[in-house]
Scaffold this motif. Sequence first.
Motif, PDB file in Angstrom:
ATOM      1  N   MET A   1      37.134 -17.223 -30.056  1.00  0.00           N
ATOM      2  CA  MET A   1      38.281 -16.422 -29.612  1.00  0.00           C
ATOM      3  C   MET A   1      38.589 -16.802 -28.173  1.00  0.00           C
ATOM      4  O   MET A   1      37.738 -16.634 -27.303  1.00  0.00           O
ATOM      5  CB  MET A   1      37.891 -14.938 -29.699  1.00  0.00           C
ATOM      6  N   THR A   2      39.754 -17.340 -27.964  1.00  0.00           N
ATOM      7  CA  THR A   2      40.116 -17.726 -26.597  1.00  0.00           C
ATOM      8  C   THR A   2      40.995 -16.652 -25.986  1.00  0.00           C
ATOM      9  O   THR A   2      41.971 -16.219 -26.583  1.00  0.00           O
ATOM     10  CB  THR A   2      40.869 -19.065 -26.604  1.00  0.00           C
ATOM     11  N   VAL A   3      40.612 -16.244 -24.823  1.00  0.00           N
ATOM     12  CA  VAL A   3      41.365 -15.213 -24.125  1.00  0.00           C
ATOM     13  C   VAL A   3      41.770 -15.775 -22.789  1.00  0.00           C
ATOM     14  O   VAL A   3      40.950 -16.339 -22.070  1.00  0.00           O
ATOM     15  CB  VAL A   3      40.486 -13.959 -23.907  1.00  0.00           C
ATOM     16  N   VAL A   4      43.027 -15.659 -22.489  1.00  0.00           N
ATOM     17  CA  VAL A   4      43.468 -16.110 -21.183  1.00  0.00           C
ATOM     18  C   VAL A   4      43.902 -14.887 -20.396  1.00  0.00           C
ATOM     19  O   VAL A   4      44.598 -14.017 -20.898  1.00  0.00           O
ATOM     20  CB  VAL A   4      44.625 -17.112 -21.313  1.00  0.00           C
ATOM     21  N   ALA A   5      43.420 -14.846 -19.194  1.00  0.00           N
ATOM     22  CA  ALA A   5      43.598 -13.629 -18.417  1.00  0.00           C
ATOM     23  C   ALA A   5      45.043 -13.388 -18.070  1.00  0.00           C
ATOM     24  O   ALA A   5      45.852 -14.309 -18.071  1.00  0.00           O
ATOM     25  CB  ALA A   5      42.780 -13.738 -17.147  1.00  0.00           C
ATOM     26  N   PRO A   6      45.394 -12.146 -17.762  1.00  0.00           N
ATOM     27  CA  PRO A   6      46.760 -11.801 -17.373  1.00  0.00           C
ATOM     28  C   PRO A   6      47.224 -12.677 -16.221  1.00  0.00           C
ATOM     29  O   PRO A   6      46.444 -13.043 -15.359  1.00  0.00           O
ATOM     30  CB  PRO A   6      46.634 -10.342 -16.927  1.00  0.00           C
ATOM     31  N   GLY A   7      48.494 -12.989 -16.208  1.00  0.00           N
ATOM     32  CA  GLY A   7      49.024 -13.861 -15.178  1.00  0.00           C
ATOM     33  C   GLY A   7      49.010 -15.287 -15.640  1.00  0.00           C
ATOM     34  O   GLY A   7      48.916 -16.210 -14.856  1.00  0.00           O
ATOM     35  N   GLY A   8      49.083 -15.522 -16.847  1.00  0.00           N
ATOM     36  CA  GLY A   8      49.154 -16.864 -17.337  1.00  0.00           C
ATOM     37  C   GLY A   8      48.282 -17.069 -18.536  1.00  0.00           C
ATOM     38  O   GLY A   8      48.076 -18.160 -18.987  1.00  0.00           O
ATOM     39  N   ALA A   9      47.872 -16.043 -19.098  1.00  0.00           N
ATOM     40  CA  ALA A   9      46.764 -16.163 -20.012  1.00  0.00           C
ATOM     41  C   ALA A   9      47.113 -15.799 -21.433  1.00  0.00           C
ATOM     42  O   ALA A   9      47.909 -14.932 -21.683  1.00  0.00           O
ATOM     43  CB  ALA A   9      45.703 -15.231 -19.538  1.00  0.00           C
TER      44      ALA A   9
ATOM     45  N   ALA B   1      38.658   2.726 -37.992  1.00  0.00           N
ATOM     46  CA  ALA B   1      38.858   1.500 -38.761  1.00  0.00           C
ATOM     47  C   ALA B   1      37.738   0.498 -38.534  1.00  0.00           C
ATOM     48  O   ALA B   1      37.263  -0.127 -39.467  1.00  0.00           O
ATOM     49  CB  ALA B   1      40.201   0.877 -38.404  1.00  0.00           C
ATOM     50  N   ALA B   2      37.293   0.356 -37.307  1.00  0.00           N
ATOM     51  CA  ALA B   2      36.281  -0.653 -37.025  1.00  0.00           C
ATOM     52  C   ALA B   2      34.988  -0.423 -37.784  1.00  0.00           C
ATOM     53  O   ALA B   2      34.505  -1.337 -38.455  1.00  0.00           O
ATOM     54  CB  ALA B   2      36.035  -0.734 -35.527  1.00  0.00           C
ATOM     55  N   PRO B   3      34.453   0.798 -37.775  1.00  0.00           N
ATOM     56  CA  PRO B   3      33.227   1.011 -38.538  1.00  0.00           C
ATOM     57  C   PRO B   3      33.405   0.723 -40.020  1.00  0.00           C
ATOM     58  O   PRO B   3      32.555   0.119 -40.652  1.00  0.00           O
ATOM     59  CB  PRO B   3      32.900   2.477 -38.285  1.00  0.00           C
TER      60      PRO B   3
ATOM     61  N   LEU C   1      23.666  -8.059 -38.289  1.00  0.00           N
ATOM     62  CA  LEU C   1      24.684  -7.176 -37.729  1.00  0.00           C
ATOM     63  C   LEU C   1      25.682  -7.978 -36.895  1.00  0.00           C
ATOM     64  O   LEU C   1      26.910  -7.799 -37.022  1.00  0.00           O
ATOM     65  CB  LEU C   1      24.023  -6.095 -36.865  1.00  0.00           C
ATOM     66  N   TYR C   2      25.159  -8.860 -36.056  1.00  0.00           N
ATOM     67  CA  TYR C   2      26.079  -9.582 -35.170  1.00  0.00           C
ATOM     68  C   TYR C   2      26.897 -10.632 -35.911  1.00  0.00           C
ATOM     69  O   TYR C   2      28.019 -10.950 -35.504  1.00  0.00           O
ATOM     70  CB  TYR C   2      25.321 -10.169 -33.973  1.00  0.00           C
ATOM     71  N   VAL C   3      26.354 -11.156 -36.995  1.00  0.00           N
ATOM     72  CA  VAL C   3      27.164 -12.046 -37.835  1.00  0.00           C
ATOM     73  C   VAL C   3      28.377 -11.272 -38.351  1.00  0.00           C
ATOM     74  O   VAL C   3      29.525 -11.749 -38.305  1.00  0.00           O
ATOM     75  CB  VAL C   3      26.318 -12.602 -39.002  1.00  0.00           C
ATOM     76  N   ALA C   4      28.127 -10.063 -38.803  1.00  0.00           N
ATOM     77  CA  ALA C   4      29.225  -9.246 -39.323  1.00  0.00           C
ATOM     78  C   ALA C   4      30.189  -8.840 -38.212  1.00  0.00           C
ATOM     79  O   ALA C   4      31.411  -8.853 -38.383  1.00  0.00           O
ATOM     80  CB  ALA C   4      28.650  -8.005 -40.022  1.00  0.00           C
ATOM     81  N   LEU C   5      29.613  -8.472 -37.065  1.00  0.00           N
ATOM     82  CA  LEU C   5      30.475  -8.057 -35.954  1.00  0.00           C
ATOM     83  C   LEU C   5      31.377  -9.203 -35.491  1.00  0.00           C
ATOM     84  O   LEU C   5      32.556  -8.995 -35.166  1.00  0.00           O
ATOM     85  CB  LEU C   5      29.617  -7.575 -34.775  1.00  0.00           C
ATOM     86  N   ALA C   6      30.818 -10.399 -35.477  1.00  0.00           N
ATOM     87  CA  ALA C   6      31.635 -11.547 -35.072  1.00  0.00           C
ATOM     88  C   ALA C   6      32.831 -11.697 -36.001  1.00  0.00           C
ATOM     89  O   ALA C   6      33.952 -11.996 -35.557  1.00  0.00           O
ATOM     90  CB  ALA C   6      30.785 -12.809 -35.079  1.00  0.00           C
ATOM     91  N   GLU C   7      32.596 -11.437 -37.264  1.00  0.00           N
ATOM     92  CA  GLU C   7      33.704 -11.536 -38.208  1.00  0.00           C
ATOM     93  C   GLU C   7      34.726 -10.422 -37.968  1.00  0.00           C
ATOM     94  O   GLU C   7      35.932 -10.644 -37.971  1.00  0.00           O
ATOM     95  CB  GLU C   7      33.174 -11.475 -39.648  1.00  0.00           C
ATOM     96  N   VAL C   8      34.193  -9.213 -37.732  1.00  0.00           N
ATOM     97  CA  VAL C   8      35.087  -8.078 -37.475  1.00  0.00           C
ATOM     98  C   VAL C   8      35.901  -8.326 -36.215  1.00  0.00           C
ATOM     99  O   VAL C   8      37.092  -8.011 -36.154  1.00  0.00           O
ATOM    100  CB  VAL C   8      34.262  -6.788 -37.347  1.00  0.00           C
ATOM    101  N   TRP C   9      35.260  -8.851 -35.207  1.00  0.00           N
ATOM    102  CA  TRP C   9      35.953  -9.065 -33.929  1.00  0.00           C
ATOM    103  C   TRP C   9      36.727 -10.390 -33.907  1.00  0.00           C
ATOM    104  O   TRP C   9      37.317 -10.746 -32.888  1.00  0.00           O
ATOM    105  CB  TRP C   9      34.938  -9.058 -32.780  1.00  0.00           C
ATOM    106  N   ASP C  10      36.646 -11.108 -34.997  1.00  0.00           N
ATOM    107  CA  ASP C  10      37.384 -12.363 -35.130  1.00  0.00           C
ATOM    108  C   ASP C  10      37.017 -13.343 -34.015  1.00  0.00           C
ATOM    109  O   ASP C  10      37.874 -13.924 -33.348  1.00  0.00           O
ATOM    110  CB  ASP C  10      38.897 -12.079 -35.105  1.00  0.00           C
TER     111      ASP C  10
ATOM    112  N   ARG D   1      32.529  -6.118 -27.957  1.00  0.00           N
ATOM    113  CA  ARG D   1      33.821  -6.642 -28.393  1.00  0.00           C
ATOM    114  C   ARG D   1      34.443  -7.458 -27.268  1.00  0.00           C
ATOM    115  O   ARG D   1      34.464  -7.016 -26.122  1.00  0.00           O
ATOM    116  CB  ARG D   1      34.744  -5.467 -28.754  1.00  0.00           C
ATOM    117  N   PRO D   2      34.924  -8.647 -27.534  1.00  0.00           N
ATOM    118  CA  PRO D   2      35.590  -9.433 -26.487  1.00  0.00           C
ATOM    119  C   PRO D   2      36.702  -8.605 -25.851  1.00  0.00           C
ATOM    120  O   PRO D   2      37.438  -7.903 -26.548  1.00  0.00           O
ATOM    121  CB  PRO D   2      36.160 -10.631 -27.258  1.00  0.00           C
ATOM    122  N   SER D   3      36.788  -8.683 -24.524  1.00  0.00           N
ATOM    123  CA  SER D   3      37.709  -7.751 -23.858  1.00  0.00           C
ATOM    124  C   SER D   3      38.435  -8.400 -22.689  1.00  0.00           C
ATOM    125  O   SER D   3      37.999  -9.414 -22.138  1.00  0.00           O
ATOM    126  CB  SER D   3      36.917  -6.547 -23.341  1.00  0.00           C
TER     127      SER D   3
END
Lengths: 653, 208
Positions: free
Chosen positions: A1-9, A23-25, A72-81, A132-134
């Motif tokens: 998951m690539t996130v580019v910060a605000p201001g050009g991101a 929904a997440a659970p 758990l984290y395998v599943a979470l990675a899928e949930v969080w895409d 969760r990636p943020s």
Amino acid sequence: MTVVAPGGASWGPRPRRARGRHAAPERLGDVLVEQGVLTPDQLTEALEQHERVGAPLGAVVLAKGWVTRRQLYVALAEVWDADLAFVDPVDVDEELARRFPAAMLARETWLPLRVEEDGDGEQQVVVATAGRPSAHIAEEVVRRTGIPRVRQVVTTDWDVQRALRTVWRDELVHDAVQSLAERRPDESASTVFVWPQVAAAVALVAATVTGLVLDPSLTMLVLVATVNLAVALAVGTKALISTVGTAWETVEQVTDDEVAALDDADLPIYTILVPVYKEAGIVGLLMRNLADLDWPREKLEILLLLEEDDPETLAAALAAAPPDIVRIVVVPHSLPKTKPRACNVGLTFARGEYVVIYDAEDRPDADQLKKAVVAFRKGGDDLVCVQAALNYFNARENLLTRMFTLEYSSWFDYTLAGLDKLRLPIPLGGTSNHFRTDLLRELGGWDPYNVTEDADLGIRASARGHRVAVVNSTTYEEANMAAGNWIRQRSRWIKGYMQTVLVHTRHPWRLLRSVGPRQTAGFALLIGGTPLMFLATPWLYAMLVVELLWPGALVPALPEWLVQVSLANLLLGNGVIIYLSLLAGFKRRAYGLVPFALLSPVYWLLHSIASYKALWQLVVNPFYWEKTTHGLSSHVQSDGAPAPGTPGSEVPS
Amino acid sequence: MTAVNPMAATRADASPAEAASFAEARARLATTADLPRVRMRRVLTTCAAVLVVQTAALLATDRSWDEVLVPGYVILMVTLALVFVLAAVTVAGFAAGAAAAGLVVLDQASLLPLLGGAAALALACGFAPGWARVEAWQATRSRSLTAEEEAALAQRALSGDRSRLWTRGVRLRTYWRADRVLAAFLVLAFHPSMAAFSLWFIGWTSAR
């Protein structure tokens, strides 16, 4: 998951579907079921538990042992895409790592991995996060690196912590040991004596010597009178405080009804720090001792703090395969090797809103955490710590354990209660002190140079305008049952009291202004008076012996009234000691111990021996942590712990 | 089926289930037991008022300080001893003992009768239901484990289940407790004994 910060991101993929509050659970649950990790029935039960206790679904299924952390984290990675990565500390770019403080990363459970080129040939920072990636993470990375593109991958919280302990090792150790000394040197015992104290001591000794040469009788009079006055004040203060505590012996700071009214969903995460050193098999004992704690397992975090140079305990802990709520934190080796240093490292990783320290042998009352939370909620924002009472489970094992139990009962049941009622500074006990984590961090954690870091922290909190209170809950420990072992332990405690007095009297006027005259007097007479009382007692006994064997022998050097006052002081002091010990048996209705209170003067002579050892060590080896051997009690040995004499049976603390 | 009497003694060979049943019954009793509440503020205020009136009256009739103090000590001793015996308030016992010590210091009472009185009061504590109620109340709040209880606890594992009530096999007792009598006697007798010894010691050392 690539996130580019605000201001050009750019912000990575959008969520694949709209998600409501729950929904997440549900999504996580669906994924776990799809992957065959969880059965539908288990999912239903876990969702019910999730609703009831308000903990994330992942925490629920982990606490129940239905999934492994990796699953758990395998599943979470899928949930969080997001991509999943299992982080090896050697993969972390150390130069990049140095731009991020370990404490922040530990709190937020993420870490920067490396800088790489993305598909467009642009530089991007790869970050591994256990949450969760943020946007917050992306912003933090951009702010510290100046690179606008951030790719966030998911990893387990344990991977994050392992990497932190490895890559940020030096910083962690430095923070744990030097943080307080650097940020607030006046509050650290790393400097034993400051120059005004040395100057005062030198002046005092010089004046005494000069006085003895010029006018020995007057000098002796002044010395003996001063010591008598100090001892009388210290004993009187302790008697007064304890008597006030006695008057509230059936008052409960927190009632059962208040505990019952707590809703599990409103409970926060609670962190338990358990520092351990050279005690193989401790995990089993720890699990048994904490098994009955009435707290949702999903909201409990137990950090087992092991030392790096103690591979036997680490191997035993890993072999015991503790449940998922127990996390093993290996504390990097450094000096001084003290319990507060380990606790400071643990505090860095603590995620709970509240944190408490227990020894592995401790057996806290089942509702202690809940009582502490109620006490915090009732206590106001300035309440930084709640101290539970300590008592001993092997009180009747021998004479020493009986005396020790009486002393502890007197201290925790009456003296601390009296201090609380009188709103005087409370020196904390060794374990079972519950803290608000944020305020504890703000205070600078424990002082690793102070060998009674707990007592020091209680006083420091008061000096900084915070409050410490007691709560009507008990933790049972193992009473020291061997005289040599007892003297070692006690000499450390007394040395710590001396350190604490030296630290907090560096600026007496500042102390007076910050806590007030009554609190300053209480601190000086209780914390300062206690070692003084022990140091003076042998001299008062010596005067008694001389007066008994050679009546009038002291009169040429001292006026007769002063000899009489000294003897009366000794008599009164012993009377008060017996009185306080007599009281001690009543709070817990342990009447069988009460007659042993009559032996208190003998027991307190042991304190005098320990106090001289403490005084010597304060000068020659101030930071040395006198090790106490635990596990000697038959109560502990019957639990399956190794018997004394076998490897790993001696547990220094 | 007869209901479990929570004040009865557990058989030595009781099964774990039976012991647990007794413990729970005892815990329920203790949880609901009413403490023998005494309004200490009211007691002390009344005492203070009586003492003020008595002191003023005696001073007005030109009595010596000794004559003024003696009835004051007696009033305190009797009142607080009753509070100690009937309501199991520990600090009242010490205060009663201190008042008795005052009588010894004033040379208005000899030690032996005071010790006799302390023994009688201590025996009363041995039977007093107020003490049993306080003990029952205390029992579920904090008590160390016996070796057997520890062994039972040791067999339990940390699981997802939580026990709201930590049943710890509370030992069942009748009202009478000999150790309570001895402890109460020590509390009541300590101060007058200490005062008498101090007077004797000071006299002895100065007479040598």
